[in-house]
Design a protein around this motif. Sequence first.
Motif, PDB file in Angstrom:
ATOM      1  N   ASN A  65      37.531  23.048  14.754  1.00 59.80           N
ATOM      2  CA  ASN A  65      37.521  22.071  15.842  1.00 59.80           C
ATOM      3  C   ASN A  65      36.677  20.862  15.473  1.00 59.80           C
ATOM      4  OD1 ASN A  65      39.118  23.770  17.351  1.00 59.80           O
ATOM      5  ND2 ASN A  65      37.412  24.653  18.489  1.00 59.80           N
ATOM      6  N   GLU A  66      35.545  21.090  14.842  1.00 61.29           N
ATOM      7  CA  GLU A  66      34.687  19.980  14.425  1.00 61.29           C
ATOM      8  C   GLU A  66      35.398  19.114  13.393  1.00 61.29           C
ATOM      9  OE1 GLU A  66      31.317  17.567  14.270  1.00 61.29           O
ATOM     10  OE2 GLU A  66      31.913  19.092  15.705  1.00 61.29           O
ATOM     11  N   ARG A  69      37.940  16.931  15.075  1.00 61.07           N
ATOM     12  CA  ARG A  69      37.275  15.857  15.801  1.00 61.07           C
ATOM     13  C   ARG A  69      36.879  14.734  14.847  1.00 61.07           C
ATOM     14  NH1 ARG A  69      32.666  13.710  16.618  1.00 61.07           N
ATOM     15  NH2 ARG A  69      31.480  15.189  15.380  1.00 61.07           N
ATOM     16  N   ARG A  72      39.975  12.825  13.634  1.00 58.72           N
ATOM     17  CA  ARG A  72      40.481  11.939  14.683  1.00 58.72           C
ATOM     18  C   ARG A  72      39.577  10.715  14.835  1.00 58.72           C
ATOM     19  NH1 ARG A  72      41.197  16.613  17.779  1.00 58.72           N
ATOM     20  NH2 ARG A  72      39.324  16.075  18.917  1.00 58.72           N
ATOM     21  N   GLU A  73      38.269  10.948  14.703  1.00 57.32           N
ATOM     22  CA  GLU A  73      37.316   9.851  14.851  1.00 57.32           C
ATOM     23  C   GLU A  73      37.532   8.776  13.789  1.00 57.32           C
ATOM     24  OE1 GLU A  73      32.531   9.372  14.321  1.00 57.32           O
ATOM     25  OE2 GLU A  73      33.264  11.140  15.382  1.00 57.32           O
TER      26      GLU A  73
END
Length: 82
Positions: A65-66, A69, A72-73
């Motif tokens: 999940n990290e 993220r 996507r960032e």
Amino acid sequence: MAKTYLLSRTLDPILGIFTGLLAFHLNETNPRSAPAPGHTLSELIAWKWNENKEMRYARDQEDDNEWERVTREFGVTQEDKK
């Protein structure tokens, strides 16, 4: 000072290990001293193994999940990775 041996230099450790394993086995199987159900060594090892397996799975999910993220960032897509 000379070292003394019960049988020989190599057989003494083997005898000690065998005696310890036999004592452990008798302790686990003797009706008087046997641990309660669910508290034998093999059951405790299986329980701890499964607990650690679940923790590793949860940690891997958090890492995934990290990572998603972060990608996507920074705007990285699947096509950019290829």
